[in-house]
Design an enzyme around this catalytic site. Structure first.
Site, PDB file in Angstrom:
ATOM      1  N   ASP A 386     -30.478   4.287  34.284  1.00 55.47           N
ATOM      2  CA  ASP A 386     -31.741   3.683  33.246  1.00 55.47           C
ATOM      3  C   ASP A 386     -30.841   2.224  32.978  1.00 55.47           C
ATOM      4  OD1 ASP A 386     -33.964   2.872  31.400  1.00 55.47           O
ATOM      5  OD2 ASP A 386     -32.205   4.002  29.383  1.00 55.47           O
ATOM      6  N   ASP A 587     -31.867   7.278  28.147  1.00 57.33           N
ATOM      7  CA  ASP A 587     -31.319   7.855  26.583  1.00 57.33           C
ATOM      8  C   ASP A 587     -32.962   7.502  25.957  1.00 57.33           C
ATOM      9  OD1 ASP A 587     -31.485   5.157  26.652  1.00 57.33           O
ATOM     10  OD2 ASP A 587     -30.076   4.949  24.642  1.00 57.33           O
TER      11      ASP A 587
END
Length: 699
Positions: A386, A587
């Site tokens: 990500d 996250d």
């Protein structure tokens, strides 16, 4: 996200680690209007056979009883009877399930390791009971009256300890789903008969007018009818900056309103809501993860019947060919076969490596959620990262302050005045400007006036000086020409930064660039992962220009931008279908479904609680460089697991024929049950010693 099984532990001994019973139920939320869709999707859960505490207590108590049975100074006259009593406690209490499962496997004609455990320990127990009750009979027939109660107790304790390891990992399964569902606030403020009232979110109906104030979490999906604000949609996009929303724009239930107030009409509710869809995606990803084929299952299909057959043949051959007392000698040889074949070393082969590896990982700030995770992490071939909060810091920061050509103001003066104005704003960009000024120890003074212009910036007066801070639209509204800095603004935008113009006393003074900076360790981490032979890609909900800029800085060539949570899951699935073993690193809440779908989900501890719960591996350092360390440790652990299994299997291949007496006709070597028990213990020690080598692993 929790796995349906822990195949790594199962590699050692599936009997030690039975698969849990999956009870994944589809969501029961009604359709639009009842608001129960999110909660309905949290019915998928996992039940182990026992909870962690119960298994751990049984393992510890059984182990303690075993130590007492072996080393306590018990008088010789009552030692056997004392050991018998202790063994019956362990067998009847802690080990009862093993014998029940062993009996069920026989009834269903599906012999497995439970069959072998029940037969091996059962035979040792019955033989020992016979010796305890009639020791003189055995002596009179030339057979030493040895008992094997300690072996029975210790085998059961080892197996229970392995079960506790698996149950601990399974226990966390439903946590992430519950956390996702909790994002939907329990109540909503609606307008009915021109009166604002607070009602349960489940009572909101389609088309109803919902009121949202600063700081509120948006209760349901809808479309803004009046007002405007900046909405924190990081749960969907991972984007660190709140998104400006105004009349006609869509808002999503579970996201957080930051500064403004507005009203909106409720649209999709219940199962149709975006949050419910995320929960459903995550639940489906957890349930669809295929368990790794269990090596011990394949081995046991041949191994268990073979051992039983060898024990039976051993008994028959010794009964017919051995000198008197042939039946006792036959019984002793058959019991030796069953004891030495009891899968203690195989049961320890993987759990010990798992325990040492997870302990070493914890020292390095890497938390593996169970043995299956460790195996899958060691097999990873493709890593998807990500952007926001993973490759980047996850918080906007000032990167550049550029005075306009010919301007009289210095960069510090521009930043000081902009920060003094923005100190009144709650917008994250404003916060970044204020932090940058404080980091430079610039004095921030109180503003005389302040006006927020939604979607554009802010204007006001600071110590008698007119200041405007915002985008090009704000400058145009203030009739300020930005042409002198447009080239720089375009360059900064190409680098993935957000350009903020600053005007002082009606003239263009400078440009402040704000961005979510790439982590200092990101490029080195990506390079190390590639050197390990792993393919790399980045997937983000952010814009393509920002995504490409960050990927370029980190050294990643494969980039997917503008991805929704569902599209992130699809990206993971695409690589899996191409044959890759995928690790997803993220996250944010928006990463949770992809973390669950990936073969290995890795979350930085600095991320959201939901991402941490959904992940298989938690990186406590908040550093993407730990991804390489985690995979390297898992690879080493997997290699040791395979070594342990190999030696445990070879031990059985060599020891079982000796226990059966194949060497007796030539050399008169016969492995008694006592030596069989000792050999079994020695094989276990070798497996544990090999696993302890993981302690020397370095990052």
């Amino acid at each position: 996200m929790e796995q349906s099984t822990l195949p790594v532990d199962g590699l050692a001994c599936p009997s030690c680690h039975p698969p849990p019973h999956m009870h994944g139920h589809p969501g029961h939320g009604a359709g639009a209007g009842d608001g129960h869709g999110v909660a309905g999707h949290v019915h998928g859960h996992v039940h182990g056979d026992e909870d962690v505490g119960s298994l751990l207590i049984k393992a510890v108590v059984s182990g303690a009883i075993g130590l007492v049975a072996m080393f306590a100074p018990i008088p010789a006259s009552v030692r056997s009877y004392t050991q018998l009593g202790l063994t019956l406690i362990v067998v009847g209490w802690a080990g009862r399930d093993f014998y029940v499962r062993g009996w069920m496997s026989v009834r269903h004609r599906a012999l497995d390791m439970y069959t072998l455990i029940a037969l091996g320990t059962g035979a040792a127990l019955l033989y020992s009971v016979a010796v305890t009750l009639a020791p003189e009979f055995f002596r009179a027939h030339g057979v030493p009256p040895n008992v094997y109660y300690e072996a029975v107790i210790i085998i059961i304790a080892f197996i229970l300890a392995g079960n506790a390891i698996e149950a601990r990992a399974r226990q966390e399964t439903a946590g992430a789903l519950r956390a996702l569902a909790s994002l939907a606030p329990p109540t909503a403020r609606v307008v009915r008969r021109n009166i604002e009232s607070e009602i349960p979110v489940g009572d909101v109906t389609r088309g109803e007018l919902v009121v949202v104030r600063p700081g509120d979490r948006i209760p349901v999906d809808g479309v803004i009818t009046t007002g405007a604000s900046a909405i924190d949609e990081s749960m969907l996009t991972g984007e660190s900056f709140p998104v400006e929303r105004r009349t006609g724009d869509r808002v999503i239930g579970g996201t957080v309103n930051t500064t403004g107030a507005f009203r909106y009409a409720a649209t999709t509710l219940g199962d149709e809501s975006v949050l419910a869809q995320i929960v459903r995606l995550m639940r489906d990803a957890q349930r669809s993860r295929a368990p790794i084929q269990n090596l011990a299952d394949r081995v046991s299909a041949v191994f268990v019947p073979a051992v039983i057959g060898i024990a039976i043949v051993t008994f028959i051959v010794w009964s017919l060919a051995a000198p008197p007392p042939s039946l006792l000698r036959a019984l002793s040889a058959a019991v030796s076969v069953l004891i030495i074949a009891c899968p203690c070393a195989m049961g320890l082969a993987v759990p010990t490596a798992v325990m040492v590896a997870t302990g070493k990982g914890a020292q390095l700030g890497i938390l593996f959620k169970g043995g299956e995770v460790l195996q899958r992490a060691g097999e990873v071939t493709h890593v998807i990262l990500d952007k926001t909060g993973t490759l980047t810091e996850g918080q906007p920061a000032v990167t550049d302050v550029l005075p306009a050509p010919g301007a009289s103001r210095s960069s510090d003066d521009i930043l000081r005045l902009a920060a003094s104005l923005e100190a009144a704003s709650e917008h994250p960009v404003a916060g970044a400007i204020v932090r940058a000024a404080r980091e430079r120890s610039l004095p921030i003074v109180n503003h005389d006036t302040f006006e927020s212009v939604t979607g554009r910036g802010a204007t006001g007066v600071v110590a008698g000086t007119a200041v405007a801070v915002g985008n090009e639209a704000l400058m145009a509204q203030q009739r300020i020409d930005v042409t002198p800095l447009r080239g720089e603004a375009d360059r900064l935008a190409e680098e993935g930064k957000t350009p903020i113009y600053v005007a002082i006393d009606g003239a263009l003074a400078g440009l402040i660039a704000v961005a979510d900076p790439v982590r200092p360790t990101a490029a080195a981490a990506v390079q190390r992962l590639e050197q390990m032979g792993l393919r790399m890609s980045m997937v983000t909900g952010d814009t393509e220009r920002t995504a490409v800029a960050v990927a370029r800085a980190a050294g990643i060539r494969d980039v997917v931008a503008g991805a929704s949570p569902a599209e992130k899951v699809q990206e993971v699935r695409r690589h899996q279908q191409a044959g890759a073993v995928v690790a997803m690193v993220g996250d944010g809440i928006n990463d949770a479904p992809a973390l669950a779908k990936a073969d290995v989900g890795m979350a930085l501890s600095t991320g959201t609680d939901i991402a941490v719960e959904a992940a298989d591996v938690v990186l406590m350092r908040g550093d993407v460089g730990a991804v390489a360390t985690a995979i390297a440790l898992a690879r080493r652990a997997l290699r040791l697991m395979k070594q342990n299994l190999f030696w445990a299997f070879i031990y059985n291949v060599v020891a079982i024929p000796i226990a059966a007496g194949v060497l007796y006709p030539v050399s008169h070597i016969l492995l008694s049950p006592v030596l069989a028990s000792a050999a079994m213990a020695l094989s276990s020690v070798s497996v544990v010693t090999n696993s302890l080598r993981l302690r020397r692993f370095t990052a």
